[in-house]
Write a protein that holds these residues in place. Structure first.
Motif, PDB file in Angstrom:
ATOM      1  N   LEU A  31      -8.873  -2.740   4.722  1.00  0.00           N
ATOM      2  CA  LEU A  31      -7.927  -3.507   3.894  1.00  0.00           C
ATOM      3  C   LEU A  31      -8.082  -5.008   4.112  1.00  0.00           C
ATOM      4  O   LEU A  31      -7.901  -5.807   3.179  1.00  0.00           O
ATOM      5  N   ASP A  36      -5.790  -4.122  -6.921  1.00  0.00           N
ATOM      6  CA  ASP A  36      -6.095  -4.577  -5.562  1.00  0.00           C
ATOM      7  C   ASP A  36      -4.806  -4.783  -4.782  1.00  0.00           C
ATOM      8  O   ASP A  36      -3.706  -4.525  -5.278  1.00  0.00           O
ATOM      9  N   CYS A  37      -4.940  -5.224  -3.552  1.00  0.00           N
ATOM     10  CA  CYS A  37      -3.783  -5.438  -2.679  1.00  0.00           C
ATOM     11  C   CYS A  37      -3.803  -6.884  -2.180  1.00  0.00           C
ATOM     12  O   CYS A  37      -4.798  -7.318  -1.589  1.00  0.00           O
ATOM     13  N   PHE A  55     -10.869  -5.144  -1.089  1.00  0.00           N
ATOM     14  CA  PHE A  55     -10.397  -3.771  -1.273  1.00  0.00           C
ATOM     15  C   PHE A  55      -9.744  -3.611  -2.641  1.00  0.00           C
ATOM     16  O   PHE A  55      -8.952  -4.443  -3.080  1.00  0.00           O
ATOM     17  N   VAL A  98       0.843  -1.204   0.000  1.00  0.00           N
ATOM     18  CA  VAL A  98       0.000   0.000   0.000  1.00  0.00           C
ATOM     19  C   VAL A  98       0.878   1.254   0.000  1.00  0.00           C
ATOM     20  O   VAL A  98       0.611   2.206  -0.744  1.00  0.00           O
ATOM     21  N   TYR A 145      -6.629   4.565   1.642  1.00  0.00           N
ATOM     22  CA  TYR A 145      -5.752   3.406   1.452  1.00  0.00           C
ATOM     23  C   TYR A 145      -5.441   2.646   2.739  1.00  0.00           C
ATOM     24  O   TYR A 145      -5.121   1.457   2.681  1.00  0.00           O
TER      25      TYR A 145
END
Length: 451
Positions: free
Chosen positions: A107, A124-125, A114, A17, A102
């Motif tokens: 998250l 995405d993460c 997310f 992030v 963020y």
């Protein structure tokens, strides 16, 4: 390898992030002033120190079995590390909005996945995986990103291309030789002389004056100051144009200052000598002359007929002085403390200033403001997303009302900066006029990121 050496499960996702955030704030610069008011040099040292902060606080949270201190992390990264470079309050608002979007418990929400953005690609993460998995995810990102990834409207890309084109055209114009008389066209000197004559004919012959025997009101003081500045500009223009025409005929020597004025006129630009004593502008010479003549009409009507019902705010040399005078006049009338009073704005549905015939008792109506980065739904009176290829919108009349600061309660309204030009505010803070209140049905972060 460092990503695999830490035990907290949130460390790797948060490092990703942070890296995404670092890339976003750097690449946002390419969109010009709608991206950042001031172009900041965010660099690797900001990223590394922020990464150490993440590791420090996550280690503490891991050892003591505590929840993640999101607010502390956002503050240190947004206000101290990256925010330490930011000099503009509205740029800092953008920076903090990114971090709020963020960084948070969302998250790791198992019910709602997310995404940084879903514009053309699912940004995405990864919440789990080794270093190789994160590297593979990064390699899968598109090379070119749309403005929507930054929270901007797709129209922002048009601004980017227009700015690039203007730079190219400016370079081409600076290389012009101006020869052309031999081939039957008008020579450079003939063109400059004709332009100078046309401007001389348009300059008002009657001098602006405002005389009053009694003590002037705050608004009349503003008028006196504006007339003084305007007449100073007129005298400068008349003297420069007369000298330039004499120099072209060979009656006097062509100085560097006169040559610069002639070159600017040949390129259709406002001469720098005039720009220094004019209101800040980006207009070319033709549009600037229309603005110049309209200013004369406003001052003339103001001096003869009294305070207008609607002020053309864009036509004032120092628009802040008018707003200060409005507050001062209301404080005198109401007995308020000057330092505890402020302005409140309300967008009307009136688009034609001629429809307003009576002045407001408190405050005034203003016209000549444009909205960039969003659109106003005039019937509803709230902010809406821009239409494709519509970069700016002329606002209807805005009611500016002085109020006591402690009585002003705002809800569902976005504090929106009003700037003199699209160059907005520079690093010295020059360019900001005041803060308007615009109604919104969307979350404020949408409009903050859209510029």
């Amino acid at each position: 390898a460092r990503l695999d050496c830490f035990g907290h499960q949130a460390f790797r996702p948060l490092m990703y992030v942070l890296g995404f955030f670092h890339a976003i704030v750097q690449d946002r610069r390419k969109f010009g002033r709608i991206g950042w008011n001031v172009a900041y040099d965010f660099n690797e040292s900001d990223f590394k120190v922020s990464a150490k902060l993440l590791q420090l606080y996550l280690q503490k949270s891991y050892d003591k079995k505590e929840i993640l201190p999101w607010e502390t992390l956002r503050y240190l990264i947004g206000e101290a590390m990256y925010g330490g470079r930011v000099t503009d309050n509205y740029d800092r608002r953008i920076l903090n909005t990114y971090l709020e979007e963020y960084m948070g418990d969302f998250l790791f929400d198992e019910n709602v996945h997310f995404f940084f953005s879903q514009s053309g690609h699912d940004y995405d993460c990864l919440l789990a995986g080794n270093v190789g998995a994160y590297q593979q995810n990064i390699l899968g990102l598109p090379i070119n990103q749309s403005p929507s990834v930054f929270g901007l409207h797709p129209n922002a890309e048009i601004n980017y291309f227009m700015s690039s084109a203007k730079e190219i055209y400016g370079g081409l114009m600076s290389m012009q030789t101006g020869t052309g008389g031999d081939s039957g066209g008008m020579s450079r000197e003939e063109f400059i002389e004709k332009t100078a004559t046309d401007i001389q004919k348009k300059i008002p012959a009657d001098e602006l004056k405002f005389l009053k025997d009694t003590v002037p009101t705050p608004l009349e003081v503003v008028l006196l100051q504006e007339i003084e500045r305007y007449e100073g500009l007129v005298k400068k223009m008349c003297a420069n144009l007369a000298d330039l025409k004499r120099a072209l005929k060979g009656e006097i020597g062509m100085t560097q200052a006169l040559d610069d004025i002639g070159t600017a006129m040949f390129n259709g630009q406002l001469p720098g000598a005039w720009a220094k004593i004019s209101p800040q502008t980006e207009k070319p010479l033709g549009s600037w002359m229309e603005h110049f003549l309209r200013r004369y009409r406003q001052y003339s009507d103001w001096a003869v007929k009294g305070d207008p019902a609607v002020f053309w705010l864009s036509g004032l040399h120092v628009p802040e002085s008018l707003l200060s005078a409005l507050v001062q006049a209301s404080c005198r009338r109401r007995g308020w403390a000057l330092d505890k009073s402020t302005l409140y704005t309300k967008v009307t549905q009136i688009e034609d200033a001629s429809l307003v015939t009576t002045r407001l008792l408190e405050g005034t109506y203003v016209e000549g403001l444009y909205l960039e980065g969003a659109r106003l739904d005039v019937p509803g009176g709230f902010l809406a997303r821009q239409r494709p290829k519509e970069l700016i919108q002329l606002m209807p009349l805005i009611e500016v009302v002085p109020v006591e600061a402690n009585r002003l309660k705002l809800r569902d309204e976005l504090p929106t900066p009003v700037y003199i030009t699209q160059l907005r505010r520079n690093a010295m803070g020059v360019g900001l006029v005041f803060e308007a209140n615009l109604s919104t049905k969307e979350h404020a972060s949408l409009w903050v990121l859209q510029g």
